[in-house]
Design a protein around this motif. Structure first.
Motif: not given
Length: 276
Positions: A10-21, A206-215
């Motif tokens: 899925g869109t967000v799930q694809e981001t797991l490949l970034i830290p793997l790489y 990638v297409e995933a986008r973060m939503q929650w911000n915590c300043p």
């Protein structure tokens, strides 16, 4: 030559490949910040355009984040060798291979499509259990509670920022209710990074986008489930035990980066919480 494995995520799930790489690239260096031969092997076996991330500074940032989470887990297991570690949004992480002490209980949680890929590379054991579920589905807490001995450490690396704030609240409060006094490691990002995702070196690809911000992670103690913030730092401000193990050139680079206090670095923090 063995055929490379296609992955459907899925869109967000694809981001797991970034830290793997990121771990695979780092592991191949003569003096790596983190050694992960398993990540190298997994990357070599997956049919995916990893080259799009080559040369991106955030790859190293993801490695340093993982190294700090590893240290927090190792410190927890030193204090509680028979405790339980729960990897929330485990992706294709290999933290068990890097930090397991031979005694702890491990749970690795992720969505069904991720687990379908993960099971090609990792198998359950009497101490290691995979859970196919969303972190927002509280039923996974029941699975852990049934067999989780001793204190618990929950690691949510590169997961919660992709949820809404209400969802993060429910996740944190749910863990605190079922496992009071446990530790939770998570990353947070401020509004600046949320607003500039389309220009981010890796996220722009990638297409995933973060939503929650915590300043202000210190303000998380206002949440019902959070008792205290035990640690909060940027990837440029790693603790001495970890920093001392890094190559000299990398330590010098991080020192210079910390001195600059760049907004894009300061906006992203790694946090260790004690739950109520």
């Amino acid at each position: 030559m063995t055929a490379r494995q296609a992955v459907t995520l899925g869109t967000v799930q694809e981001t797991l490949l970034i830290p793997l790489y990121g771990r695979a690239v780092e592991s191949r260096k003569p003096e790596p910040a983190l050694r992960d031969p398993r990540a190298e092997a997994i990357v070599a076996s997956i049919d995916y355009d990893f080259a799009r991330f080559d040369g991106m500074p955030s790859l190293l940032g993801s490695v340093l984040r993982t190294a700090l989470f590893d240290q927090w887990v190792s410190e927890f297991l030193t204090a509680h060798p028979d405790g339980t570690v729960v990897e929330i949004g485990t992706g294709l992480n290999t933290r068990y291979e890097r930090t397991d002490n031979g005694r702890a209980r491990w749970f690795e949680l992720d969505l069904p499509d991720v687990m379908a890929v993960r099971r090609s590379f990792f198998a359950d054991t009497p101490r290691r259990t995979s859970i196919s579920a969303s972190v927002t589905d509280p039923s996974w807490l029941d699975t852990v509670a049934l067999t989780a001995p001793g204190p618990c450490f929950f690691a949510a690396e590169a997961v919660l920022p992709y949820l809404t704030e209400d969802e993060v609240h429910r996740v944190v409060d749910g863990i605190a209710e079922r496992f009071p006094g446990s530790l939770l490691a998570l990353d947070t990002t401020g509004p600046g990074m949320i607003d500039t995702q389309d220009e981010h070196d890796v996220l722009a690809k990638v297409e995933a986008r973060m939503q929650w911000n915590c300043p202000a992670p210190a303000a998380l103690t206002d949440w019902h489930g959070v008792a205290s913030v035990l640690d909060s730092r940027t990837v440029a401000e790693l603790p001495p035990p970890l920093c001392d193990r890094l190559p000299d050139s990398l330590r010098e680079m991080l020192s210079g980066l910390a001195a600059q206090r760049l907004p894009q670095v300061e906006d992203y923090r790694l946090n260790l919480l004690r739950l109520r």
